[in-house]
Design a protein around this motif. Structure first.
Motif, PDB file in Angstrom:
ATOM      1  N   VAL A 146       0.798  -1.316  -0.014  1.00  0.00           N
ATOM      2  CA  VAL A 146       0.051  -0.082   0.040  1.00  0.00           C
ATOM      3  C   VAL A 146       0.782   1.181   0.213  1.00  0.00           C
ATOM      4  N   GLU A 147       2.130   1.262   0.776  1.00  0.00           N
ATOM      5  CA  GLU A 147       2.777   2.188   0.785  1.00  0.00           C
ATOM      6  C   GLU A 147       3.620   2.618  -0.601  1.00  0.00           C
ATOM      7  N   ALA A 148       3.836   1.633  -1.287  1.00  0.00           N
ATOM      8  CA  ALA A 148       4.536   1.727  -2.545  1.00  0.00           C
ATOM      9  C   ALA A 148       3.425   2.300  -3.644  1.00  0.00           C
ATOM     10  N   ILE A 149       2.294   1.804  -3.305  1.00  0.00           N
ATOM     11  CA  ILE A 149       1.193   2.606  -4.213  1.00  0.00           C
ATOM     12  C   ILE A 149       0.861   3.791  -3.827  1.00  0.00           C
ATOM     13  N   HIS A 150       1.036   4.392  -2.719  1.00  0.00           N
ATOM     14  CA  HIS A 150       0.723   5.654  -2.379  1.00  0.00           C
ATOM     15  C   HIS A 150       2.007   6.492  -2.962  1.00  0.00           C
ATOM     16  N   ARG A 151       3.011   5.879  -2.912  1.00  0.00           N
ATOM     17  CA  ARG A 151       4.222   6.618  -3.462  1.00  0.00           C
ATOM     18  C   ARG A 151       4.332   6.860  -4.864  1.00  0.00           C
ATOM     19  N   ALA A 152       3.770   5.796  -5.611  1.00  0.00           N
ATOM     20  CA  ALA A 152       3.609   5.871  -7.117  1.00  0.00           C
ATOM     21  C   ALA A 152       2.469   7.210  -7.213  1.00  0.00           C
ATOM     22  N   VAL A 153       1.248   6.957  -6.640  1.00  0.00           N
ATOM     23  CA  VAL A 153       0.137   7.934  -6.887  1.00  0.00           C
ATOM     24  C   VAL A 153       0.733   9.274  -6.640  1.00  0.00           C
ATOM     25  N   GLU A 154       1.319   9.531  -5.594  1.00  0.00           N
ATOM     26  CA  GLU A 154       1.846  10.663  -5.439  1.00  0.00           C
ATOM     27  C   GLU A 154       2.672  11.323  -6.467  1.00  0.00           C
ATOM     28  N   PHE A 155       3.643  10.449  -7.245  1.00  0.00           N
ATOM     29  CA  PHE A 155       4.580  10.702  -8.303  1.00  0.00           C
ATOM     30  C   PHE A 155       3.643  11.252  -9.357  1.00  0.00           C
ATOM     31  N   ASN A 156       2.579  10.427  -9.838  1.00  0.00           N
ATOM     32  CA  ASN A 156       1.808  10.435 -10.923  1.00  0.00           C
ATOM     33  C   ASN A 156       0.600  10.135 -10.531  1.00  0.00           C
ATOM     34  N   ASN A 180      -7.032  -4.876  -8.137  1.00  0.00           N
ATOM     35  CA  ASN A 180      -7.912  -4.770  -7.161  1.00  0.00           C
ATOM     36  C   ASN A 180      -7.428  -4.184  -6.057  1.00  0.00           C
ATOM     37  N   LEU A 181      -6.258  -4.614  -5.639  1.00  0.00           N
ATOM     38  CA  LEU A 181      -5.245  -3.859  -4.760  1.00  0.00           C
ATOM     39  C   LEU A 181      -5.373  -2.438  -4.952  1.00  0.00           C
ATOM     40  N   LEU A 182      -4.812  -2.016  -6.149  1.00  0.00           N
ATOM     41  CA  LEU A 182      -4.784  -0.604  -6.356  1.00  0.00           C
ATOM     42  C   LEU A 182      -6.064   0.033  -6.373  1.00  0.00           C
ATOM     43  N   GLN A 183      -7.244  -0.504  -6.786  1.00  0.00           N
ATOM     44  CA  GLN A 183      -8.342  -0.064  -6.911  1.00  0.00           C
ATOM     45  C   GLN A 183      -9.025   0.511  -5.372  1.00  0.00           C
ATOM     46  N   CYS A 184      -8.401  -0.487  -4.357  1.00  0.00           N
ATOM     47  CA  CYS A 184      -9.021  -0.147  -3.174  1.00  0.00           C
ATOM     48  C   CYS A 184      -8.161   0.830  -2.404  1.00  0.00           C
ATOM     49  N   THR A 185      -6.750   1.134  -2.676  1.00  0.00           N
ATOM     50  CA  THR A 185      -6.046   1.794  -1.864  1.00  0.00           C
ATOM     51  C   THR A 185      -5.563   2.955  -2.527  1.00  0.00           C
ATOM     52  N   TRP A 186      -5.669   3.508  -3.971  1.00  0.00           N
ATOM     53  CA  TRP A 186      -4.882   4.408  -4.476  1.00  0.00           C
ATOM     54  C   TRP A 186      -5.497   5.814  -4.122  1.00  0.00           C
ATOM     55  N   GLU A 187      -6.753   5.999  -3.691  1.00  0.00           N
ATOM     56  CA  GLU A 187      -7.500   7.215  -3.466  1.00  0.00           C
ATOM     57  C   GLU A 187      -7.031   7.810  -1.919  1.00  0.00           C
ATOM     58  N   GLY A 188      -6.429   6.646  -1.117  1.00  0.00           N
ATOM     59  CA  GLY A 188      -6.003   7.109   0.077  1.00  0.00           C
ATOM     60  C   GLY A 188      -4.714   7.976   0.107  1.00  0.00           C
ATOM     61  N   THR A 189      -4.012   8.217  -1.030  1.00  0.00           N
ATOM     62  CA  THR A 189      -2.864   9.218  -1.089  1.00  0.00           C
ATOM     63  C   THR A 189      -3.339  10.501  -1.107  1.00  0.00           C
ATOM     64  N   PHE A 190      -4.577  10.824  -1.468  1.00  0.00           N
ATOM     65  CA  PHE A 190      -5.000  12.238  -1.222  1.00  0.00           C
ATOM     66  C   PHE A 190      -5.531  12.866   0.133  1.00  0.00           C
ATOM     67  N   ARG A 191      -5.741  11.590   1.071  1.00  0.00           N
ATOM     68  CA  ARG A 191      -5.999  11.877   2.378  1.00  0.00           C
ATOM     69  C   ARG A 191      -4.753  12.212   3.070  1.00  0.00           C
ATOM     70  N   MET A 192      -3.399  11.604   2.591  1.00  0.00           N
ATOM     71  CA  MET A 192      -2.224  11.868   3.268  1.00  0.00           C
ATOM     72  C   MET A 192      -1.674  13.310   2.930  1.00  0.00           C
ATOM     73  N   ILE A 193      -2.106  13.547   1.422  1.00  0.00           N
ATOM     74  CA  ILE A 193      -1.403  15.077   1.083  1.00  0.00           C
ATOM     75  C   ILE A 193      -2.936  15.702   0.910  1.00  0.00           C
ATOM     76  N   PRO A 194      -3.279  16.396   1.822  1.00  0.00           N
ATOM     77  CA  PRO A 194      -4.455  17.350   1.444  1.00  0.00           C
ATOM     78  C   PRO A 194      -4.274  18.446   0.575  1.00  0.00           C
ATOM     79  N   TYR A 195      -3.188  18.833   0.498  1.00  0.00           N
ATOM     80  CA  TYR A 195      -2.880  20.128  -0.199  1.00  0.00           C
ATOM     81  C   TYR A 195      -1.553  19.983  -0.998  1.00  0.00           C
ATOM     82  N   PRO A 196      -1.743  18.986  -2.188  1.00  0.00           N
ATOM     83  CA  PRO A 196      -0.755  18.642  -2.946  1.00  0.00           C
ATOM     84  C   PRO A 196       0.149  19.533  -3.731  1.00  0.00           C
ATOM     85  N   LEU A 197      -0.618  20.796  -4.034  1.00  0.00           N
ATOM     86  CA  LEU A 197       0.003  21.877  -4.786  1.00  0.00           C
ATOM     87  C   LEU A 197       0.995  22.693  -3.870  1.00  0.00           C
ATOM     88  N   GLU A 198       1.044  22.713  -2.650  1.00  0.00           N
ATOM     89  CA  GLU A 198       1.710  23.462  -1.738  1.00  0.00           C
ATOM     90  C   GLU A 198       2.759  22.698  -0.989  1.00  0.00           C
TER      91      GLU A 198
END
Length: 499
Positions: A344-354, A401-419
């Motif tokens: 899950v952490e690896a997925i969050h890392r990838a989603v944060e990059f792109n 399936n694992l990607l679908q269940c976990t990828w959106e959690g990245t945006f809860r970790m980074i509430p303001y990604p542009l800043e």
């Protein structure tokens, strides 16, 4: 990507590639070395000589008196003169800008740059003829051929009309049958099948290796020869890489892997060409996951630039170990295991990059052909990655399936990604504009998901605003607001009785 970088690299690498240099020349004597050194410092000597001449003639030319007169003249100028001067300069600059813009849109190049390349560089000794050894008549002929060849290919790469580019490439081959960049252009522009492109790339490889060997022999003779060797190296690496990609497309995956490994071993500094990303895709096709992990261990380093291919491939390998047994219901009851947390952490890392890749992998957005050029962390990179790597995610059971269940959690970790960012720099806000330039008009460009505010925040803000507005109106117009309140109360009572 396997092909996502497009054909633009060929134009960049090959436009600057020179024609073949002459063979190894005999050692230079001290007179020749002195002459070469003086030629290299000619501009500095002329500058020093000019300063010395001015100093010697300062009295006959009355430089001090003339300088004082100029100072008095400048001090006597009124502000109107400077306003007129500024306005005239702005007008001339605007006319030059309009002409440059028109010339660029018509011919695909800057007029000033073209004049500089065509006329000023020969005067400054920047052509390929200055690299050749001025000894024998054959050297002079090769030097002239090199200049003509370089000029033709530079015009070919700058030409916007494809038939004109192909015609220029054939002209370069008529001048010199060993022009590697001409074969590259024909392979990219004229070949209609991968087999034809591979045949032309093999001819380019034969010519490129010959040029590269000659450049190696002459590299220590002058800085110009060293620059020529670097250009010839870039062209040779590009040709070999395209041959590997042709072999990959024709199903000869092991041959493609061997070519890429040899390239990475022979030219390790050229990591900017992203050969390792092509190698990752080919190894995933072979399902050689241990080799993929070895490549990631070398290139997924904090000091090296990242890409969607590196980040999402690392996430895929960690997902592969747990995806077949992963279940959201089971995970919610017993919690995540250590391996699942790592995935899950690896997925969050990838989603944060792109953050645009998951929608294409999960087929929430329609996939199109990758553009010619891509932008890191942008929608264009996401399209190129998903186009070539979606099959690898589908091959591993439960990975999507694992990607679908976990990828959106990245945006809860980074509430303001542009800043601010978590593992990478803040997401650049300019990618949307750049992607609109790279992608076709019919494609709906994906933008960074913005964190939406909860409903009650909007409701509370609206309630407070409306209450404040009613209070202000009641204070200013009490009689009108009283009549309005009675009307609203009557309408409300009537509706309630009716219901």
């Amino acid at each position: 990507m396997a092909d996502g970088d497009g054909l633009g690299e060929a134009a960049t690498a090959a436009a600057s590639s020179p024609a073949p240099a002459p063979g190894l020349s005999p050692p230079l004597g001290w007179r020749e070395r002195l002459r070469a050194g003086l030629a290299g410092t000619g501009a500095s000597l002329w500058f020093v000589a000019g300063l010395g001449l001015l100093y010697a003639l300062r009295v006959p030319l009355r430089l001090c008196e003339n300088l004082a007169a100029v100072t008095v003249f400048l001090n006597s100028l009124t502000p109107k003169f400077y306003v007129a001067l500024t306005g005239t300069s702005s007008l001339i600059s605007g006319l030059i800008f309009i002409f440059e813009w028109w010339y660029f849109h018509k011919h695909g190049t800057s007029f000033i740059e073209q004049v500089s390349v065509s006329h000023l560089r020969p005067l400054m000794g920047g052509t390929e003829g200055s690299i050749s050894e001025p000894g024998s008549p054959s050297s002079s002929r090769e030097s002239e051929t090199s200049r003509q060849n370089l000029s033709v290919m530079q015009k070919a790469w700058r030409e916007r009309n494809p038939p004109a580019r192909i015609k220029a490439a054939y002209q370069a081959l008529e001048l010199n049958n060993d022009c590697a960049t001409a074969y590259v252009l024909l392979a990219e522009e004229e070949a209609t099948t991968i087999v034809d492109a591979e045949r032309l790339f093999k001819q380019a490889l034969k010519a490129g290796e010959t040029i590269y060997r000659r450049s190696q022999q002459c590299q220590h003779q002058s800085p110009q020869h060293e620059a020529q060797l670097r250009r010839d190296t870039n062209v040779l690496v590009y040709i070999k890489r395209r041959l590997a990609m042709c072999a990959r497309k024709l199903g000869r995956i092991r041959e493609a892997v061997k070519i890429m490994r040899d390239l990475m071993k022979e030219f390790p500094p050229l990591t900017m060409l992203n050969i390792h990303e092509n190698l990752l895709e080919s190894l995933l096709e072979l399902q050689a996951y241990a080799d993929v992990q070895a490549v990631l261990a070398k290139y997924d380093d904090i000091s090296l630039p990242k890409s969607a291919a590196i980040c999402y491939t690392a996430a895929l390998l960690k997902t592969r170990t747990v995806s077949d047994k992963f279940s959201p219901e089971t995970a919610s009851r017993r919690g995540l295991s250590t391996a699942e947390i790592n995935a899950v952490e690896a997925i969050h890392r990838a989603v944060e990059f792109n953050p645009h890749v998951p929608k294409y992998l999960l087929e929430m957005k329609s996939l199109i052909l990758p553009p010619e050029h891509i932008l890191k962390r942008g929608d264009s990179e996401a399209i190129a990655y998903a186009f070539f790597h979606l099959q690898h995610w589908k091959r591993i059971e439960g990975a999507l399936n694992l990607l679908q269940c976990t990828w959106e959690g990245t945006f809860r970790m980074i509430p303001y990604p542009l800043e601010k960012g978590h593992l990478f720099y803040p997401y650049p806000s300019c990618t949307e504009t750049a992607d609109r330039e790279l992608l076709p008009p019919f494609h709906h460009v994906s933008v960074y998901p913005k964190k939406e505010l909860p409903f009650f925040i909007h409701f509370t803000a609206g309630l407070c605003s409306s209450t404040a507005m009613i209070a202000l109106l009641t204070h200013q117009f009490p009689e009108i607001m009283g009549v309005f309140a009675k009307a609203v109360s009557m309408i409300s009572r009537t509706c309630a009785e009716y219901l």
